[in-house]
Design a protein around this motif. Structure first.
Motif, PDB file in Angstrom:
ATOM      1  N   GLY A 263      -3.233   1.383 -12.573  1.00 57.46           N
ATOM      2  CA  GLY A 263      -3.738   1.003 -13.883  1.00 57.46           C
ATOM      3  C   GLY A 263      -4.661  -0.200 -13.845  1.00 57.46           C
ATOM      4  N   SER A 264      -4.967  -0.687 -12.640  1.00 56.57           N
ATOM      5  CA  SER A 264      -5.956  -1.767 -12.523  1.00 56.57           C
ATOM      6  C   SER A 264      -6.551  -1.701 -11.124  1.00 56.57           C
ATOM      7  CB  SER A 264      -5.298  -3.129 -12.725  1.00 56.57           C
ATOM      8  OG  SER A 264      -4.434  -3.402 -11.636  1.00 56.57           O
ATOM      9  N   SER A 265      -7.656  -2.394 -10.948  1.00 55.83           N
ATOM     10  CA  SER A 265      -8.302  -2.411  -9.637  1.00 55.83           C
ATOM     11  C   SER A 265      -7.367  -3.022  -8.589  1.00 55.83           C
ATOM     12  CB  SER A 265      -9.602  -3.207  -9.726  1.00 55.83           C
ATOM     13  OG  SER A 265     -10.214  -3.235  -8.475  1.00 55.83           O
ATOM     14  N   ALA A 266      -6.661  -4.090  -8.960  1.00 57.28           N
ATOM     15  CA  ALA A 266      -5.757  -4.730  -8.000  1.00 57.28           C
ATOM     16  C   ALA A 266      -4.645  -3.766  -7.572  1.00 57.28           C
ATOM     17  CB  ALA A 266      -5.156  -5.987  -8.613  1.00 57.28           C
ATOM     18  N   LYS A 267      -4.131  -3.005  -8.522  1.00 61.16           N
ATOM     19  CA  LYS A 267      -3.056  -2.065  -8.187  1.00 61.16           C
ATOM     20  C   LYS A 267      -3.584  -0.915  -7.320  1.00 61.16           C
ATOM     21  CE  LYS A 267       0.037  -3.296 -11.934  1.00 61.16           C
ATOM     22  NZ  LYS A 267       1.117  -3.924 -11.143  1.00 61.16           N
ATOM     23  N   VAL A 268      -4.799  -0.486  -7.590  1.00 61.43           N
ATOM     24  CA  VAL A 268      -5.410   0.559  -6.760  1.00 61.43           C
ATOM     25  C   VAL A 268      -5.581   0.045  -5.329  1.00 61.43           C
ATOM     26  CG1 VAL A 268      -7.584   1.804  -6.334  1.00 61.43           C
ATOM     27  CG2 VAL A 268      -6.514   1.882  -8.600  1.00 61.43           C
ATOM     28  N   LYS A 269      -5.994  -1.213  -5.192  1.00 61.83           N
ATOM     29  CA  LYS A 269      -6.184  -1.770  -3.853  1.00 61.83           C
ATOM     30  C   LYS A 269      -4.853  -1.817  -3.102  1.00 61.83           C
ATOM     31  CE  LYS A 269     -10.553  -4.179  -4.136  1.00 61.83           C
ATOM     32  NZ  LYS A 269     -11.117  -3.824  -5.453  1.00 61.83           N
ATOM     33  N   ALA A 270      -3.772  -2.143  -3.819  1.00 64.16           N
ATOM     34  CA  ALA A 270      -2.449  -2.153  -3.179  1.00 64.16           C
ATOM     35  C   ALA A 270      -2.059  -0.734  -2.752  1.00 64.16           C
ATOM     36  CB  ALA A 270      -1.408  -2.733  -4.134  1.00 64.16           C
ATOM     37  N   GLN A 271      -2.325   0.242  -3.603  1.00 63.36           N
ATOM     38  CA  GLN A 271      -2.011   1.633  -3.242  1.00 63.36           C
ATOM     39  C   GLN A 271      -2.826   2.066  -2.023  1.00 63.36           C
ATOM     40  OE1 GLN A 271       0.356   3.526  -4.239  1.00 63.36           O
ATOM     41  NE2 GLN A 271       1.069   2.371  -6.014  1.00 63.36           N
ATOM     42  N   LEU A 272      -4.068   1.578  -1.948  1.00 63.14           N
ATOM     43  CA  LEU A 272      -4.907   1.963  -0.805  1.00 63.14           C
ATOM     44  C   LEU A 272      -4.353   1.436   0.518  1.00 63.14           C
ATOM     45  CD1 LEU A 272      -8.499   1.846  -2.299  1.00 63.14           C
ATOM     46  CD2 LEU A 272      -7.401   3.799  -1.171  1.00 63.14           C
ATOM     47  N   ARG A 273      -3.611   0.331   0.456  1.00 61.83           N
ATOM     48  CA  ARG A 273      -2.950  -0.140   1.684  1.00 61.83           C
ATOM     49  C   ARG A 273      -1.875   0.864   2.113  1.00 61.83           C
ATOM     50  NH1 ARG A 273      -3.580  -5.187  -0.958  1.00 61.83           N
ATOM     51  NH2 ARG A 273      -1.406  -5.322  -1.620  1.00 61.83           N
ATOM     52  N   ALA A 274      -1.181   1.439   1.132  1.00 65.18           N
ATOM     53  CA  ALA A 274      -0.188   2.470   1.461  1.00 65.18           C
ATOM     54  C   ALA A 274      -0.867   3.720   2.015  1.00 65.18           C
ATOM     55  CB  ALA A 274       0.649   2.817   0.228  1.00 65.18           C
ATOM     56  N   LEU A 316       9.671  -0.065   0.648  1.00 63.97           N
ATOM     57  CA  LEU A 316       8.385  -0.210   1.343  1.00 63.97           C
ATOM     58  C   LEU A 316       7.544  -1.316   0.707  1.00 63.97           C
ATOM     59  CD1 LEU A 316       6.498   1.031   3.557  1.00 63.97           C
ATOM     60  CD2 LEU A 316       5.479   2.392   1.720  1.00 63.97           C
ATOM     61  N   SER A 317       6.995  -2.155   1.549  1.00 61.83           N
ATOM     62  CA  SER A 317       6.101  -3.187   1.042  1.00 61.83           C
ATOM     63  C   SER A 317       4.873  -3.173   1.932  1.00 61.83           C
ATOM     64  CB  SER A 317       6.857  -4.517   1.083  1.00 61.83           C
ATOM     65  OG  SER A 317       5.965  -5.568   1.267  1.00 61.83           O
TER      66      SER A 317
ATOM     67  N   LEU B  79      -5.876  11.815  -1.435  1.00 59.08           N
ATOM     68  CA  LEU B  79      -5.364  10.466  -1.727  1.00 59.08           C
ATOM     69  C   LEU B  79      -6.492   9.432  -1.769  1.00 59.08           C
ATOM     70  CD1 LEU B  79      -2.179  10.326   0.562  1.00 59.08           C
ATOM     71  CD2 LEU B  79      -2.172  10.076  -1.930  1.00 59.08           C
ATOM     72  N   GLU B  80      -7.296   9.413  -0.709  1.00 54.84           N
ATOM     73  CA  GLU B  80      -8.383   8.415  -0.661  1.00 54.84           C
ATOM     74  C   GLU B  80      -9.433   8.675  -1.728  1.00 54.84           C
ATOM     75  OE1 GLU B  80      -8.625   6.866   3.969  1.00 54.84           O
ATOM     76  OE2 GLU B  80     -10.064   8.376   3.313  1.00 54.84           O
ATOM     77  N   GLU B  81      -9.749   9.954  -1.916  1.00 50.51           N
ATOM     78  CA  GLU B  81     -10.815  10.301  -2.861  1.00 50.51           C
ATOM     79  C   GLU B  81     -10.478   9.842  -4.281  1.00 50.51           C
ATOM     80  OE1 GLU B  81      -9.952  12.219  -0.321  1.00 50.51           O
ATOM     81  OE2 GLU B  81     -11.887  12.315   0.719  1.00 50.51           O
ATOM     82  N   GLY B  82      -9.233  10.118  -4.726  1.00 46.20           N
ATOM     83  CA  GLY B  82      -8.845   9.730  -6.090  1.00 46.20           C
ATOM     84  C   GLY B  82      -8.970   8.230  -6.304  1.00 46.20           C
ATOM     85  N   TYR B  83      -8.468   7.462  -5.315  1.00 44.76           N
ATOM     86  CA  TYR B  83      -8.542   5.999  -5.447  1.00 44.76           C
ATOM     87  C   TYR B  83      -9.977   5.492  -5.325  1.00 44.76           C
ATOM     88  CZ  TYR B  83      -3.421   5.749  -5.174  1.00 44.76           C
ATOM     89  OH  TYR B  83      -2.075   5.877  -5.429  1.00 44.76           O
ATOM     90  N   LYS B  84     -10.770   6.147  -4.482  1.00 49.06           N
ATOM     91  CA  LYS B  84     -12.182   5.749  -4.348  1.00 49.06           C
ATOM     92  C   LYS B  84     -12.908   5.944  -5.678  1.00 49.06           C
ATOM     93  CE  LYS B  84     -16.316   6.891  -1.574  1.00 49.06           C
ATOM     94  NZ  LYS B  84     -16.830   7.817  -0.529  1.00 49.06           N
ATOM     95  N   PHE B 125       3.540  10.128  -0.013  1.00 50.75           N
ATOM     96  CA  PHE B 125       2.913   8.899  -0.492  1.00 50.75           C
ATOM     97  C   PHE B 125       2.516   8.945  -1.972  1.00 50.75           C
ATOM     98  CE2 PHE B 125       3.053   7.824   3.889  1.00 50.75           C
ATOM     99  CZ  PHE B 125       3.139   6.435   3.897  1.00 50.75           C
ATOM    100  N   GLY B 126       2.620  10.123  -2.601  1.00 53.50           N
ATOM    101  CA  GLY B 126       2.405  10.180  -4.053  1.00 53.50           C
ATOM    102  C   GLY B 126       0.981  10.468  -4.472  1.00 53.50           C
ATOM    103  N   MET B 127       0.554  11.701  -4.219  1.00 51.71           N
ATOM    104  CA  MET B 127      -0.778  12.154  -4.653  1.00 51.71           C
ATOM    105  C   MET B 127      -0.931  12.019  -6.171  1.00 51.71           C
ATOM    106  SD  MET B 127      -3.648  13.421  -3.595  1.00 51.71           S
ATOM    107  CE  MET B 127      -4.936  13.491  -4.838  1.00 51.71           C
ATOM    108  N   ASN B 128       0.177  12.183  -6.885  1.00 50.11           N
ATOM    109  CA  ASN B 128       0.111  12.083  -8.353  1.00 50.11           C
ATOM    110  C   ASN B 128      -0.408  10.721  -8.818  1.00 50.11           C
ATOM    111  OD1 ASN B 128       2.581  10.989  -7.372  1.00 50.11           O
ATOM    112  ND2 ASN B 128       3.545  11.201  -9.371  1.00 50.11           N
TER     113      ASN B 128
END
Lengths: 318, 297
Positions: A263-274, A316-317, B79-84, B125-128
């Motif tokens: 729901g925010s850019s910061a949260k997306v960046k955290a998800q991208l680490r996962a 997981l962190s 996964l990457e595409e959605g976040y990108k 990892f949660g594609m949703n």
């Protein structure tokens, strides 16, 4: 209908949509909107010669927990898998919209309105997403729900409850992910692509949909709790879900924002680490990720009683 | 209806057809640079002008494969595409944060995607979350005043269309002669799953647009604002929509746009008439009891 006190000890996984809706809020406080007596039924199912439900498989209404108005959406898996069609979808969309409008009205009317008096939305999921019998209308309704969830941001917290038989999959898997807080039981399942479809796409060697233990390790409550996708993991009773919701009433909207996964850019960046971790690990099984999170006996977590699991588990962190 | 050459799998060609010649800067949106070519290659993001207006462009690349996530090919959103895609939206919001409503840059979504990544790693990892993140970002940009126009050129299928398209202010689609596909599932699969024979469904779909496949059915449901007849028509149609959407936002008519606006359109076009009825019923019923749920003072 069972009385409210008896509902509390009901196993959540087997409770009907209406039992969940009534039991989650305070005794006698639930008012159903567009309920079965209104008999709003799907003309599309009728056209196909199929059975209809007087509530279209979804219970919507408003109740209270303490001083908090709670707008409830509860899906019924026993009616066409809890699938979302034109009417059920509109009921869901409009329940969230009513909560937002009610919030705005109360804020305008009462200068001293406190957090506990502001409305919240609770969605008890039991669905695979779009109802194929009226697929296009169901799909469009999903987009409307996502729009309302964003409109609720900063005003009305939205809490997802996942612990019913069907789980929350398909388009409703996104909707659940887009809420503020997710409460699951270990029997809840959350995902996008259902197990059968993954098997069909990837082959039985890669993913055997009939292997229930595998399905639960991949999408079940314990896994989602370790991943941080579920904020809370509770016992399989209406009372346990109700207590967790009740504990969240009165929190500030900022506190709800912090509990979000996205729901925010910061949260997306955290998800991208996962996601980077996913690329690096390429896990063949969810337990590999549990081990990575610091659980030395990952397989041992599966059968621990819930309280021991919660006491011992490392999340997981990244 | 004379069939035209399909645009399926040609997201990159479509970008060139839609934006002003030579204006597309791939991988740059505001201050955000998407420098790694191996990151989310199934999604193309960047900045271009459309008839002189600076826009963010988001498209799927049907020719790309994601080496790290092999379920991503043929335009699938992984996964990457959605976040990108979500990051491109947030970068657009950030770039115009201080600008007045009239100067918020439009986002143009070029839609040709068959699905969201199905797979074990994706579910672990949660594609949703990935697709939901993109939808929330688009809804936020739309509500903050950025005009968002989706242009369906090929496949707009089910959850992938929800993700990439259905959060737009307005949706345009190349008409059926381009083989454009908009549906949840082809009728043949629907027939198998709901156990109705195909002929019956084909017959019924003439009368009811709710389960039939194709851009014209979505048009009658209000799921697509307008159909575009030629590829050359895409650029002017998008530019004209951007102007209309801007005007609507300036006048505070946000409720005529986006998913809620398409609900109203579905009623006006006669394709979704149950929706407004049940909404009106709930509103009446709630109005009767609302006082019980307000603070007593």
């Amino acid at each position: 209908m069972t009385n409210w006190t008896d509902l509390q000890s009901c196993r959540f996984i087997e409770a009907s949509a209406r039992e969940r809706a009534i039991g989650l809020v305070d005794e006698g406080s639930f008012t159903e909107l567009a309920g079965p007596f209104d008999r709003v039924t799907s003309p599309h199912l009728k056209l196909l010669g199929d059975a209809v439900a007087f509530d279209d498989g979804i219970v919507t209404g408003v109740g209270q927990i303490g001083r908090t108005p709670v707008f409830v959406i509860s899906q019924e898996g026993r009616f066409i898998g809890g699938s979302v069609g034109e009417i059920g979808g509109a009921k869901m969309v409009n329940t969230i919209k009513l909560a937002i409008d009610f919030h705005d009205e109360l804020v305008a009317k009462f200068a001293d309105l406190d957090e506990e008096e502001k409305p919240m939305v609770v969605i008890s999921f039991e669905t695979g997403g779009v109802r194929l019998h009226e697929a296009n209308a169901g799909l469009l309704a999903h987009a409307e729900v996502m729009d309302q969830l964003q409109k609720a941001r900063g005003k009305v917290p939205v809490i997802a409850l996942i612990g019913s038989k069907v789980g929350a999959f398909g388009g409703m898997g996104f909707v659940a992910a887009a809420t503020d807080v997710i409460i699951m039981s270990e029997f809840g399942r959350l995902g996008l692509t259902g197990p059968e479809v993954i098997e069909q796409e990837m082959g039985k060697e890669e993913f055997d949909a009939s292997d229930r233990a595998l399905v639960f390790r991949t999408t079940g409550g314990r896994h989602k709790y370790i991943m941080g996708d579920a904020n809370f993991l509770v016992e399989n009773s209406i009372a346990a879900f109700r207590e967790q919701v009740s504990a969240l009433t009165g929190l500030s909207i900022e506190a709800f924002e912090e509990m979000r996964r996205i729901g925010s850019s910061a949260k997306v960046k955290a998800q991208l680490r996962a996601v980077a971790l996913a690329a690096q690990m390429q896990p063949g099984d969810a337990t590999e990720v549990w081990s990575h999170a610091g659980n030395t006996d990952a397989w041992g977590l599966i059968d621990l009683p819930l309280s021991d699991f919660l006491a011992r588990v490392e999340r997981l962190s990244v | 209806m004379e069939m035209q050459e399909s645009m399926m799998g040609r997201g990159r060609d479509a970008i060139e057809m839609i934006v002003d010649a030579g204006s597309f800067a791939e991988g740059t949106v505001g201050t955000e640079a998407f420098a790694d070519p191996e990151f989310g290659p199934g999604a193309v993001v960047g900045t271009a002008t459309v008839q002189g207006t600076l826009c963010t462009i988001i498209a799927s690349d049907g020719g790309a494969m994601n080496e790290k996530f092999p379920v991503v090919y043929a335009g699938i959103i992984g996964l990457e595409e959605g976040y990108k895609m979500a990051e491109a939206v947030y970068a657009s919001i950030a770039a115009d944060a201080e600008k007045p409503l009239a100067e918020k840059r439009p986002l143009v979504l070029i839609v040709d995607t068959p699905g969201n990544g199905p797979g074990k790693v994706e579910e672990i990892f949660g594609m949703n979350k990935s697709t939901a993140a993109y939808q929330l970002a688009l809804a936020e940009a739309r509500l903050k005043g950025h005009p968002i126009i989706a242009m369906v050129i090929g496949r707009a299928i089910s959850g992938a269309f929800l993700c990439h398209g259905l959060q737009a202010d307005a949706i345009l689609s190349l008409d059926a002669q381009f083989g454009t596909m908009i549906h949840v599932m082809p009728l043949t699969s629907v027939s198998r799953i709901i156990r109705k024979d195909l002929e019956t469904l084909e017959d019924l779909s003439k009368a009811s647009a709710v389960f039939a496949a194709g851009p014209r059915f979505f048009h009658s449901l209000g799921g697509v604002e307008a159909l575009v007849e030629t590829v050359e028509g895409m650029r002017p149609a998008i530019a004209a929509r951007i102007a209309e959407v801007r005007t609507a936002k300036a006048e505070g008519r946000q409720d005529d746009l986006g998913p809620w606006g398409r609900g109203k359109l579905g009623e006006a076009r006669g394709g979704r008439t149950e929706r407004p009825r049940v909404i009106a019923l709930m509103n009446r019923e709630f109005a009767e009891v609302a006082g019980r749920y307000a603070p007593a003072r």
